[in-house]
Motif scaffolding. Structure first.
Motif, PDB file in Angstrom:
ATOM      1  N   TYR A  26      14.746  10.064 164.505  1.00  0.00           N
ATOM      2  CA  TYR A  26      13.508   9.318 164.741  1.00  0.00           C
ATOM      3  C   TYR A  26      12.370   9.872 163.888  1.00  0.00           C
ATOM      4  CZ  TYR A  26       9.333   7.605 167.070  1.00  0.00           C
ATOM      5  OH  TYR A  26       8.119   7.038 167.321  1.00  0.00           O
ATOM      6  N   LYS A  27      12.244  11.213 163.879  1.00  0.00           N
ATOM      7  CA  LYS A  27      11.185  11.828 163.074  1.00  0.00           C
ATOM      8  C   LYS A  27      11.422  11.594 161.586  1.00  0.00           C
ATOM      9  CE  LYS A  27       9.797  15.425 166.306  1.00  0.00           C
ATOM     10  NZ  LYS A  27       9.717  16.858 166.577  1.00  0.00           N
ATOM     11  N   GLY A  28      12.662  11.633 161.158  1.00  0.00           N
ATOM     12  CA  GLY A  28      12.979  11.371 159.753  1.00  0.00           C
ATOM     13  C   GLY A  28      12.604   9.956 159.349  1.00  0.00           C
ATOM     14  N   LYS A  29      12.918   8.991 160.213  1.00  0.00           N
ATOM     15  CA  LYS A  29      12.556   7.602 159.939  1.00  0.00           C
ATOM     16  C   LYS A  29      11.037   7.440 159.890  1.00  0.00           C
ATOM     17  CE  LYS A  29      16.603   5.284 161.865  1.00  0.00           C
ATOM     18  NZ  LYS A  29      17.081   4.380 162.919  1.00  0.00           N
ATOM     19  N   ARG A  30      10.361   8.106 160.789  1.00  0.00           N
ATOM     20  CA  ARG A  30       8.888   8.001 160.823  1.00  0.00           C
ATOM     21  C   ARG A  30       8.268   8.614 159.566  1.00  0.00           C
ATOM     22  NH1 ARG A  30       4.816   7.103 165.027  1.00  0.00           N
ATOM     23  NH2 ARG A  30       2.909   7.960 164.170  1.00  0.00           N
ATOM     24  N   VAL A  31       8.779   9.774 159.144  1.00  0.00           N
ATOM     25  CA  VAL A  31       8.265  10.421 157.930  1.00  0.00           C
ATOM     26  C   VAL A  31       8.537   9.540 156.717  1.00  0.00           C
ATOM     27  CG1 VAL A  31       8.642  12.374 156.372  1.00  0.00           C
ATOM     28  CG2 VAL A  31       8.354  12.774 158.815  1.00  0.00           C
ATOM     29  N   ALA A  32       9.719   8.938 156.655  1.00  0.00           N
ATOM     30  CA  ALA A  32      10.038   8.048 155.537  1.00  0.00           C
ATOM     31  C   ALA A  32       9.116   6.832 155.537  1.00  0.00           C
ATOM     32  CB  ALA A  32      11.496   7.619 155.613  1.00  0.00           C
ATOM     33  N   SER A  33       8.837   6.312 156.712  1.00  0.00           N
ATOM     34  CA  SER A  33       7.933   5.164 156.815  1.00  0.00           C
ATOM     35  C   SER A  33       6.521   5.541 156.377  1.00  0.00           C
ATOM     36  CB  SER A  33       7.913   4.655 158.252  1.00  0.00           C
ATOM     37  OG  SER A  33       6.953   3.652 158.415  1.00  0.00           O
ATOM     38  N   ASP A  34       6.049   6.698 156.823  1.00  0.00           N
ATOM     39  CA  ASP A  34       4.716   7.166 156.427  1.00  0.00           C
ATOM     40  C   ASP A  34       4.646   7.416 154.924  1.00  0.00           C
ATOM     41  OD1 ASP A  34       3.932   7.001 159.055  1.00  0.00           O
ATOM     42  OD2 ASP A  34       4.064   9.165 159.454  1.00  0.00           O
ATOM     43  N   ALA A  35       5.700   7.981 154.354  1.00  0.00           N
ATOM     44  CA  ALA A  35       5.728   8.235 152.910  1.00  0.00           C
ATOM     45  C   ALA A  35       5.692   6.918 152.140  1.00  0.00           C
ATOM     46  CB  ALA A  35       6.965   9.042 152.542  1.00  0.00           C
ATOM     47  N   GLY A  36       6.402   5.933 152.631  1.00  0.00           N
ATOM     48  CA  GLY A  36       6.377   4.618 151.994  1.00  0.00           C
ATOM     49  C   GLY A  36       5.000   3.988 152.061  1.00  0.00           C
ATOM     50  N   PHE A  37       4.340   4.133 153.195  1.00  0.00           N
ATOM     51  CA  PHE A  37       2.993   3.585 153.366  1.00  0.00           C
ATOM     52  C   PHE A  37       2.016   4.256 152.397  1.00  0.00           C
ATOM     53  CE2 PHE A  37      -1.194   3.846 155.460  1.00  0.00           C
ATOM     54  CZ  PHE A  37      -1.487   2.500 155.547  1.00  0.00           C
ATOM     55  N   VAL A  38       2.085   5.573 152.294  1.00  0.00           N
ATOM     56  CA  VAL A  38       1.193   6.310 151.389  1.00  0.00           C
ATOM     57  C   VAL A  38       1.471   5.920 149.942  1.00  0.00           C
ATOM     58  CG1 VAL A  38       0.647   8.610 150.506  1.00  0.00           C
ATOM     59  CG2 VAL A  38       0.786   8.223 152.970  1.00  0.00           C
ATOM     60  N   ALA A  39       2.743   5.801 149.582  1.00  0.00           N
ATOM     61  CA  ALA A  39       3.097   5.419 148.210  1.00  0.00           C
ATOM     62  C   ALA A  39       2.570   4.025 147.885  1.00  0.00           C
ATOM     63  CB  ALA A  39       4.604   5.473 148.034  1.00  0.00           C
ATOM     64  N   LYS A  40       2.671   3.107 148.836  1.00  0.00           N
ATOM     65  CA  LYS A  40       2.172   1.747 148.616  1.00  0.00           C
ATOM     66  C   LYS A  40       0.660   1.753 148.408  1.00  0.00           C
ATOM     67  CE  LYS A  40       2.080  -2.800 150.774  1.00  0.00           C
ATOM     68  NZ  LYS A  40       2.430  -3.578 151.955  1.00  0.00           N
ATOM     69  N   LEU A  43      -0.145   3.295 144.950  1.00  0.00           N
ATOM     70  CA  LEU A  43       0.126   2.367 143.859  1.00  0.00           C
ATOM     71  C   LEU A  43      -0.923   1.262 143.798  1.00  0.00           C
ATOM     72  CD1 LEU A  43       4.012   2.022 144.002  1.00  0.00           C
ATOM     73  CD2 LEU A  43       2.655   3.095 142.210  1.00  0.00           C
ATOM     74  N   LYS A  44      -1.345   0.807 144.959  1.00  0.00           N
ATOM     75  CA  LYS A  44      -2.348  -0.248 145.001  1.00  0.00           C
ATOM     76  C   LYS A  44      -3.675   0.244 144.424  1.00  0.00           C
ATOM     77  CE  LYS A  44      -3.234  -3.956 148.228  1.00  0.00           C
ATOM     78  NZ  LYS A  44      -3.232  -4.364 149.613  1.00  0.00           N
ATOM     79  N   SER A  45      -4.107   1.441 144.821  1.00  0.00           N
ATOM     80  CA  SER A  45      -5.378   1.962 144.319  1.00  0.00           C
ATOM     81  C   SER A  45      -5.267   2.337 142.849  1.00  0.00           C
ATOM     82  CB  SER A  45      -5.834   3.160 145.150  1.00  0.00           C
ATOM     83  OG  SER A  45      -4.933   4.237 145.007  1.00  0.00           O
ATOM     84  N   THR A  46      -4.106   2.821 142.414  1.00  0.00           N
ATOM     85  CA  THR A  46      -3.909   3.137 141.003  1.00  0.00           C
ATOM     86  C   THR A  46      -3.966   1.867 140.169  1.00  0.00           C
ATOM     87  OG1 THR A  46      -2.531   5.028 141.606  1.00  0.00           O
ATOM     88  CG2 THR A  46      -2.344   4.235 139.361  1.00  0.00           C
ATOM     89  N   GLY A  47      -3.402   0.798 140.677  1.00  0.00           N
ATOM     90  CA  GLY A  47      -3.457  -0.481 139.975  1.00  0.00           C
ATOM     91  C   GLY A  47      -4.882  -0.984 139.842  1.00  0.00           C
ATOM     92  N   LYS A  48      -5.670  -0.817 140.892  1.00  0.00           N
ATOM     93  CA  LYS A  48      -7.074  -1.232 140.841  1.00  0.00           C
ATOM     94  C   LYS A  48      -7.831  -0.400 139.802  1.00  0.00           C
ATOM     95  CE  LYS A  48      -7.553  -2.903 145.579  1.00  0.00           C
ATOM     96  NZ  LYS A  48      -8.190  -2.668 146.878  1.00  0.00           N
ATOM     97  N   ALA A  49      -7.583   0.906 139.798  1.00  0.00           N
ATOM     98  CA  ALA A  49      -8.265   1.774 138.834  1.00  0.00           C
ATOM     99  C   ALA A  49      -7.856   1.420 137.409  1.00  0.00           C
ATOM    100  CB  ALA A  49      -7.947   3.239 139.132  1.00  0.00           C
TER     101      ALA A  49
END
Length: 95
Positions: A26-40, A43-49
């Protein structure tokens, strides 16, 4: 033999369900989900910049580069005309 298969499938089913319900999974899935959210978000802010930097370059730097090229061509043309007419060429001041 059919009885052994069904009991083996039951054991495998129980083991896989106990692993998938584990707090570590459960914790592994949550960490992976959080990492995906941060990466998204990154990438979005880098694209804007990148968009801001690119459009700023196009608006400010490209006209300057074009004007510098025109000036260089004009100076070359003046030097050519001066050499054809036989007048001494006046060199443009170097910056």
């Amino acid at each position: 033999m059919a009885a052994k298969r069904s009991s083996n499938e039951g054991v495998l089913s129980r083991v896989s369900s106990s692993i998938s319900e584990s707090p570590i999974v459960y914790k592994g899935k949550r960490v992976a989900s959080d990492a995906g959210f941060v990466a998204k978000k990154l990438l979005k802010s880098t694209g804007k910049a990148a968009w801001i930097a690119g459009t700023t370059f196009l608006i400010l730097a490209v006209p300057l580069i074009i004007e510098m090229e025109r000036e260089a061509q004009y100076n070359d043309l003046e030097l050519q005309q001066a050499s054809l007419l036989g007048t001494p060429a006046v060199a443009a001041p170097q910056k």
